[in-house]
Design a protein around this motif. Structure first.
Motif, PDB file in Angstrom:
ATOM      1  N   ASP A 230     -43.727 111.940   2.039  1.00 53.98           N
ATOM      2  CA  ASP A 230     -43.720 111.600   0.829  1.00 53.98           C
ATOM      3  C   ASP A 230     -42.727 112.333  -0.151  1.00 53.98           C
ATOM      4  N   ASN A 231     -42.087 113.183   0.406  1.00 51.83           N
ATOM      5  CA  ASN A 231     -41.436 114.159  -0.263  1.00 51.83           C
ATOM      6  C   ASN A 231     -42.042 115.177  -1.466  1.00 51.83           C
ATOM      7  N   LEU A 232     -43.254 115.105  -1.302  1.00 58.61           N
ATOM      8  CA  LEU A 232     -44.096 115.904  -2.340  1.00 58.61           C
ATOM      9  C   LEU A 232     -43.912 117.446  -2.260  1.00 58.61           C
ATOM     10  N   ALA A 233     -43.281 117.863  -1.093  1.00 57.42           N
ATOM     11  CA  ALA A 233     -43.037 119.382  -1.020  1.00 57.42           C
ATOM     12  C   ALA A 233     -41.543 119.758  -1.274  1.00 57.42           C
ATOM     13  N   VAL A 234     -40.876 118.796  -1.641  1.00 58.01           N
ATOM     14  CA  VAL A 234     -39.280 118.976  -1.957  1.00 58.01           C
ATOM     15  C   VAL A 234     -39.225 120.037  -3.025  1.00 58.01           C
ATOM     16  N   LYS A 235     -38.314 121.018  -2.605  1.00 59.30           N
ATOM     17  CA  LYS A 235     -38.224 122.026  -3.684  1.00 59.30           C
ATOM     18  C   LYS A 235     -39.310 122.897  -3.974  1.00 59.30           C
ATOM     19  N   ARG A 236     -40.202 123.132  -2.827  1.00 53.04           N
ATOM     20  CA  ARG A 236     -41.434 123.897  -3.163  1.00 53.04           C
ATOM     21  C   ARG A 236     -41.569 124.621  -1.850  1.00 53.04           C
ATOM     22  N   PRO A 237     -40.594 125.467  -1.601  1.00 51.33           N
ATOM     23  CA  PRO A 237     -40.575 126.224  -0.236  1.00 51.33           C
ATOM     24  C   PRO A 237     -42.012 126.749   0.503  1.00 51.33           C
ATOM     25  N   HIS A 238     -42.762 127.465  -0.317  1.00 52.95           N
ATOM     26  CA  HIS A 238     -43.882 127.991   0.223  1.00 52.95           C
ATOM     27  C   HIS A 238     -45.019 126.879   0.379  1.00 52.95           C
ATOM     28  N   PHE A 239     -45.139 126.035  -0.396  1.00 50.92           N
ATOM     29  CA  PHE A 239     -46.038 124.966  -0.129  1.00 50.92           C
ATOM     30  C   PHE A 239     -45.343 124.015   1.018  1.00 50.92           C
ATOM     31  N   GLU A 240     -44.393 123.898   1.089  1.00 51.74           N
ATOM     32  CA  GLU A 240     -43.744 123.278   2.100  1.00 51.74           C
ATOM     33  C   GLU A 240     -44.097 123.725   3.784  1.00 51.74           C
ATOM     34  N   LEU A 241     -43.825 125.237   3.785  1.00 48.87           N
ATOM     35  CA  LEU A 241     -44.020 125.991   4.721  1.00 48.87           C
ATOM     36  C   LEU A 241     -45.640 125.876   5.241  1.00 48.87           C
ATOM     37  N   ALA A 242     -46.498 126.039   4.148  1.00 49.79           N
ATOM     38  CA  ALA A 242     -48.055 125.957   4.299  1.00 49.79           C
ATOM     39  C   ALA A 242     -48.315 124.536   5.042  1.00 49.79           C
ATOM     40  N   LEU A 243     -47.921 123.460   4.580  1.00 48.55           N
ATOM     41  CA  LEU A 243     -48.074 122.199   4.909  1.00 48.55           C
ATOM     42  C   LEU A 243     -47.553 122.007   6.465  1.00 48.55           C
ATOM     43  N   ILE A 244     -46.421 122.872   6.655  1.00 52.54           N
ATOM     44  CA  ILE A 244     -46.107 122.394   8.194  1.00 52.54           C
ATOM     45  C   ILE A 244     -46.934 123.134   9.032  1.00 52.54           C
ATOM     46  N   ARG A 245     -47.393 124.280   8.576  1.00 53.98           N
ATOM     47  CA  ARG A 245     -48.322 125.099   9.432  1.00 53.98           C
ATOM     48  C   ARG A 245     -49.807 124.234   9.839  1.00 53.98           C
ATOM     49  N   SER A 246     -49.858 123.652   8.652  1.00 55.55           N
ATOM     50  CA  SER A 246     -51.157 122.610   8.739  1.00 55.55           C
ATOM     51  C   SER A 246     -50.989 121.520   9.584  1.00 55.55           C
ATOM     52  N   LEU A 247     -49.718 120.934   9.621  1.00 54.73           N
ATOM     53  CA  LEU A 247     -49.334 119.920  10.550  1.00 54.73           C
ATOM     54  C   LEU A 247     -49.351 120.360  11.979  1.00 54.73           C
ATOM     55  N   LEU A 248     -49.085 121.570  12.171  1.00 62.55           N
ATOM     56  CA  LEU A 248     -48.764 122.073  13.781  1.00 62.55           C
ATOM     57  C   LEU A 248     -50.245 122.418  14.223  1.00 62.55           C
ATOM     58  N   VAL A 249     -51.204 122.335  13.542  1.00 58.73           N
ATOM     59  CA  VAL A 249     -52.464 122.362  13.965  1.00 58.73           C
ATOM     60  C   VAL A 249     -52.671 121.326  15.099  1.00 58.73           C
ATOM     61  N   THR A 250     -51.989 120.027  14.861  1.00 57.91           N
ATOM     62  CA  THR A 250     -52.004 119.076  15.907  1.00 57.91           C
ATOM     63  C   THR A 250     -51.693 119.732  17.283  1.00 57.91           C
ATOM     64  N   LEU A 251     -51.136 120.881  17.584  1.00 57.78           N
ATOM     65  CA  LEU A 251     -50.741 121.234  18.838  1.00 57.78           C
ATOM     66  C   LEU A 251     -52.043 122.151  19.530  1.00 57.78           C
ATOM     67  N   ASP A 252     -53.291 122.183  18.832  1.00 59.04           N
ATOM     68  CA  ASP A 252     -54.175 122.955  19.276  1.00 59.04           C
ATOM     69  C   ASP A 252     -54.872 122.250  20.199  1.00 59.04           C
ATOM     70  N   ARG A 253     -55.157 121.030  19.938  1.00 58.50           N
ATOM     71  CA  ARG A 253     -55.906 120.124  21.168  1.00 58.50           C
ATOM     72  C   ARG A 253     -55.371 118.789  20.791  1.00 58.50           C
ATOM     73  N   PRO A 254     -55.470 118.009  22.152  1.00 53.69           N
ATOM     74  CA  PRO A 254     -54.866 116.352  21.974  1.00 53.69           C
ATOM     75  C   PRO A 254     -55.576 115.831  20.998  1.00 53.69           C
ATOM     76  N   PRO A 255     -54.571 115.223  19.933  1.00 51.78           N
ATOM     77  CA  PRO A 255     -55.178 114.317  19.044  1.00 51.78           C
ATOM     78  C   PRO A 255     -55.739 113.112  19.659  1.00 51.78           C
ATOM     79  N   VAL A 256     -57.000 112.473  18.911  1.00 53.31           N
ATOM     80  CA  VAL A 256     -57.700 111.264  19.345  1.00 53.31           C
ATOM     81  C   VAL A 256     -57.138 110.192  18.644  1.00 53.31           C
ATOM     82  N   VAL A 257     -56.632 110.412  17.150  1.00 56.46           N
ATOM     83  CA  VAL A 257     -56.214 109.383  16.337  1.00 56.46           C
ATOM     84  C   VAL A 257     -54.732 110.013  15.596  1.00 56.46           C
TER      85      VAL A 257
END
Length: 1004
Positions: A736-763
């Protein structure tokens, strides 16, 4: 043959074969060939050049009345190939048709010669039959029939053909007159194709007491239903929001077709959604048809405001126009027919050849009735709706007769607006019941369902439904659509039209705002905003909030008495909209309120309570409450009439207002509300809009939101982080572009997103993978993404599986020759997925019906088909099979749970007894899923409310080796969607009401 609304049919000299369309003509040819040649005719398949053909192996004895053979008493013995040549618009004269047919046959023969020379086909034909819908002249020697026969004979005997090895012994040409003659001799075949039916055919199929049904005369309720529906669906609901001079937006002025992807076993196809639906509808979908279409139903899946309902309106209107061709309705309907025809022409869409009777239903309203306990079938519901609208009674049994006699297009809009899981399952069952009835009656039925992807967990079966995933509007299409909207809204103001059009073009190509113009709704709202603001918002919350503010400011600026009231009471009007939005969002969470509305009395009550709480005396509060309701429903017109009450015409505006209500208050209180609704898919858009409101308010909420995401998946009742919600929420915030021009916030969100890769998602796997793909598209984060994927190579099987699943979904998002596929392929190779792991992934993929057949060996060119390579069928006679429930029961017994709690958990796990897996290989073995079947999950959800039980199950799952990830995933698929949909609406209303009461109290 055309329908006449005087109750008669206007006859044409012969059956109009052009009405069939190409695919239906092929189906007709197969049916006739089986009658004329024999049941051994194989249905059409891919031909030598990608065309379609049918074949027959054996002896054909042509009779004196037969349609084949150069000599009437010929006998053919060998391999016969039939090839259909359908001309959409035959020439004005038989001579023109003969020229066209000669070119088609010559091209076909050239292809056979090439195939013979280059050994491209395993078998060449001994005999050829060309079947066409064009008329040929029978004049001896110089007529079309003789000239075509002579040309074909010459081509088959020339030296190029002979030297290639192609030896066609004989051929036949079935032209239009012969097809008509064959139809006369095979009335059963003809009656299966509605384009070839006559009035007598139709009435013969209907019992005498129902003869008016389908006759479209003054006594036919279907006539009234058709005429009323075509007027209803001309409106685009956003038109209720008005514009300069209260301009209205008609479907035929602004309708567009949208791109969509269809997942197939050999990759994803990109199609235009409406065009694809109409093409499918032009085929005969009776299940006993020889060349039948296996998946004769469709699901349109799209996000908020992406145009699902508008597409469903356009599909229904196209079929109504087809049925009304040749009719003589009133002037208003004639205008709509002309407008719809013009829109179809503009969109390069044909008027349907197969004139299906369209019925478009709101599934939310149907769900309301089912939720009361009524055992109402879809046919009974449809008959009830028609009877209510037309004042003419039509029984379910007569409607079933109509289903047998005439093809239908049943359009079921808004599955996502049926939020209750139990009611959704009832809806699925009722649709399945109708399909069973239709198959038993050999009915020609096409069902089209629309839904949002979020929460669409109980998918329709892939063997009966094709899924079309609506795509984002391409920038050029967005610009063109913006131009249509602008031209319509400012058709009398050249200066404003030019100014707004220029701003819209700029917005459609601006990197920040292009993401806000990826759906028809967003483009339309943007046109309202750029009219007033040359600078456009960077995020979706601001976009919709500016829309609301624009509508409000427009009314305030008018030189009318109510403008001053609107200005003075703006805060109260805002709060009224917010409270109504929250109330409707909460009520629509329940099955009996899926079509969210509120009575005028309730609306007045909300306004009155608010004013009294603010300290107004009762007389003044009563007076001003009436004025507030008047302003909200008659000036801003965001709240429009719905049944006996009012509701938001645009669902996203309801969600926006609910979000503003949730975001109002102290930081800790607001974060508590966001935690409360974070898991529920019904509240997902509201949650995201509330986040947008907070981030716009202050940057301090960045850290608060990140803390919320970290804490969200530490709830023992949800088995902690085994089935996390935070990655999907992070993906939404980024999207939703809510992290645009917020570099630290954006990077933290990306790290949260990549938790997807810890175990196969079921939804949410497709959504998560798409977000990771977009993140990888940013050069600043590309290496971070792929390093995280590739690091799974040295981790356990679960992480490797998660990375492989995500790579598969990522690859499905890009074109076959996209350069990014090389990077994905390299990452997949680094993972080093073993054959056994590949089997598990393949079984898991098939089990969830994301694919219908195994893939071939992986190559760089076909990675978009599937990430893992060759998938072998599981075949280990020594492998042990387990039911999921029994295995988990034994597993939990090892962690010391008390007997009463163990009994509760066993009762909960019983619903999983239909889910099974195998353990194969050396100890500890690899778990390979074998079956997924889930009963009611209520006992399991009840068990998990006990923290000791939930903790014990979590600990037991922790003892599973990584190679048993499929066991954990099977459990997640079984209960996670149900748990996510546990009602939260009453709690939300309660905590907001308590906070409001405290805010309005001045006793301190």
């Amino acid at each position: 043959m055309e329908l006449s609304f005087s109750g008669r049919m206007r006859q044409v000299p012969d059956y109009d074969l052009t009405r069939l369309g190409s695919r239906a003509f092929e189906q007709l040819v197969v049916a006739l060939a089986r009658q004329d040649i024999g049941p051994g005719v194989e249905v059409f398949g891919d031909g030598r050049d990608g065309g379609r053909e049918a074949t027959f192996e054996g002896t054909i004895n042509w009779s004196k009345t037969s349609s084949g053979g150069q000599n009437e008493l010929d006998q053919w013995s060998g391999y016969t190939v039939l090839q259909a040549k359908f001309h959409v618009k035959p020439g004005a004269t038989p001579q023109n048709n003969a020229v066209w047919l000669q070119k088609q046959i010559k091209s076909e023969l050239d292809g056979w010669i090439e195939a013979a020379n280059e050994h491209k086909r395993s078998r060449l034909p001994d005999y050829l039959i060309f079947i066409t819908n064009v008329d040929l002249s029978a004049v001896a020697k110089v007529g079309g029939i003789d000239t075509v026969n002579q040309a074909v004979q010459r081509w088959l005997t020339d030296k190029d053909t002979y030297s290639s090895g192609l030896r066609v012994k004989d051929f036949a040409i079935w032209h239009a007159d012969q097809i008509r003659s064959m139809l006369d001799n095979n009335q059963g075949v003809r009656c299966a194709f509605p384009a070839l039916l006559t009035a007598g055919d139709l009435l013969a199929q209907l019992a005498p007491e129902w003869v008016s049904l389908g006759s479209f005369d003054a006594q036919d309720p279907l006539r009234d239903q058709l005429l009323l529906a075509i007027k209803d669906d001309r409106w685009i609901r956003l038109s209720q929001s008005g514009g300069p001079g209260e301009a209205k937006l008609w479907l035929d002025d602004t309708a567009i077709d949208l791109p969509a992807t269809i997942s197939r076993h050999d990759g994803d196809d990109v199609v235009q959604a409406v065009k694809h639906v109409l093409r499918l509808g032009d085929t005969v979908l009776r299940q006993r048809q020889p060349d039948r279409v296996k998946r004769s139903n469709l699901v349109l899946v799209g996000g908020p405001g992406q145009g699902k309902s508008t597409l469903s309106q356009l599909i229904a209107q196209a079929y109504r126009v087809a049925l009304l061709t040749g009719a003589d309705p009133g002037p208003s309907v004639k205008e709509i027919i002309a407008g719809t025809r013009s829109a179809l022409t503009r969109l390069k869409l044909p008027v349907p050849s197969n004139r299906r009777w369209p019925m478009r239903l709101d599934l939310a309203k149907y769900a309301e009735e089912l939720s009361t306990g009524a055992e109402t079938s879809l046919l009974r519901w449809i008959s009830k709706r028609i009877s209510e609208r037309t004042d003419r009674t039509i029984s379910p049994s007569s409607l079933r007769q109509w289903l047998r006699a005439w093809p239908w297009a049943l359009i079921l809009d808004g599955l996502d607006e049926v939020p209750s899981l139990d009611t959704r399952r009832l809806v699925y069952n009722k649709i399945d019941d109708l399909l069973t009835t239709a198959e038993d009656d050999d009915a020609d039925l096409m069902i089209v369902v629309t839904t949002r992807p979020t929460g669409y967990d109980e998918r329709f079966p892939a063997d009966r439904f094709e899924h079309l995933q609506l795509q984002r509007l391409p920038s050029d299409d967005a610009a063109n659509f913006a131009q249509q909207i602008t031209d319509k809204r400012f058709n009398d103001d050249d200066e404003m039209r030019i100014k707004v059009a220029a701003r819209m073009r700029a917005a459609a190509h601006d990197p920040l705002t292009i993401r806000l113009m990826e759906s028809p709704l967003q483009v339309t709202i943007m046109s309202f905003i750029v009219e007033k603001y040359p600078t456009l918002p960077p995020d979706r919350f601001t976009l919709f909030k500016m829309y609301y503010d624009t509508m409000f400011d427009r009314e305030v600026a008018k030189d009318i008495p109510v403008a001053r009231f609107l200005s003075l009471y703006r805060t109260e009007i805002d709060r009224l909209h917010e409270q109504v939005g929250l109330t409707l969002q909460a009520s629509s969470e329940a099955a009996d309120g899926a079509e969210a509305s509120i009575s005028p009395q309730e609306l007045h009550g909300i306004a009155l309570s608010r004013l009294l709480a603010r300290g107004f005396d009762s007389a003044e509060a009563e007076k001003q409450a009436a004025a507030l309701v008047e302003a909200a429903t008659h000036r801003l017109v965001l709240l429009g009439p719905r049944d006996e009450g009012v509701g938001f015409d645009i669902r996203t505006l309801q969600e926006l207002m609910a979000a503003l209500a949730i975001a109002e208050g102290d930081d800790a209180v607001v974060m508590g509300r966001l935690r409360l609704i974070a898991h529920h898919p019904h509240w997902r858009n509201t949650w995201l809009l509330a986040v947008g409101a907070l981030l716009l308010r202050s940057e301090r909420f960045e850290k608060g939101l990140l803390r919320l995401l970290k804490q969200l998946d530490t709830d023992p009742h949800r088995l902690n982080a085994r089935y996390p919600t935070a990655p999907a929420l992070a993906a939404d915030i980024l999207d939703d572009n809510l992290a645009v021009k917020r570099p630290h916030f954006e990077l933290a969100l990306i790290r949260s997103l990549l938790v997807t890769l810890d175990r196969p998602p079921v939804v949410d796997l497709p959504h998560l993978a798409a977000a990771i793909l977009r993140t990888a598209g940013n050069p600043s984060y590309r290496r971070l993404v792929y390093d995280r994927i590739e690091s799974a190579a040295s981790a356990g099987a679960a992480r490797r599986a998660a990375s492989a699943l995500v790579l598969e979904e990522m690859s499905a998002e890009v074109a076959p020759h996209d350069a990014r596929l090389t990077t994905m392929l390299n990452s997949y190779k680094i993972l080093k997925i073993s054959d056994t792991e590949g089997q598990v992934l393949g079984a898991w993929d098939v089990l969830l019906e994301r694919s219908s057949s195994p893939a071939s060996t992986l190559t760089e060119s076909d990675i978009h088909h599937r990430v893992w390579g060759s998938i072998r069928l599981f075949n280990d006679p020594d492998a042990a099979e387990f039911t999921l429930s029994a295995y988990l029961e034994k597993l939990v017994e090892t962690v010391g749970l008390s007997d009463p709690d163990l009994h509760v958990l066993r009762a909960g796990l019983a619903a999983l007894s239909g889910s099974r897996f195998h353990l194969t290989g050396p100890t500890p073995g690899t778990a390979l899923p074998a079956a997924l079947h889930v009963g009611s999950t209520e006992p399991l959800l009840h068990a998990l409310e006990n923290e000791d039980v939930a903790t014990a199950l979590d600990l037991a799952l922790s003892t599973l080796p990584s190679t048993h990830w499929a066991i954990e995933a099977l459990l997640g698929v079984a209960f996670k969607p149900s748990q996510n949909r546990q009602p939260v609406g009453p709690d939300v209303l309660r905590v907001v009401a308590e906070a409001n009461a405290a805010d309005n109290s001045y006793s301190d």
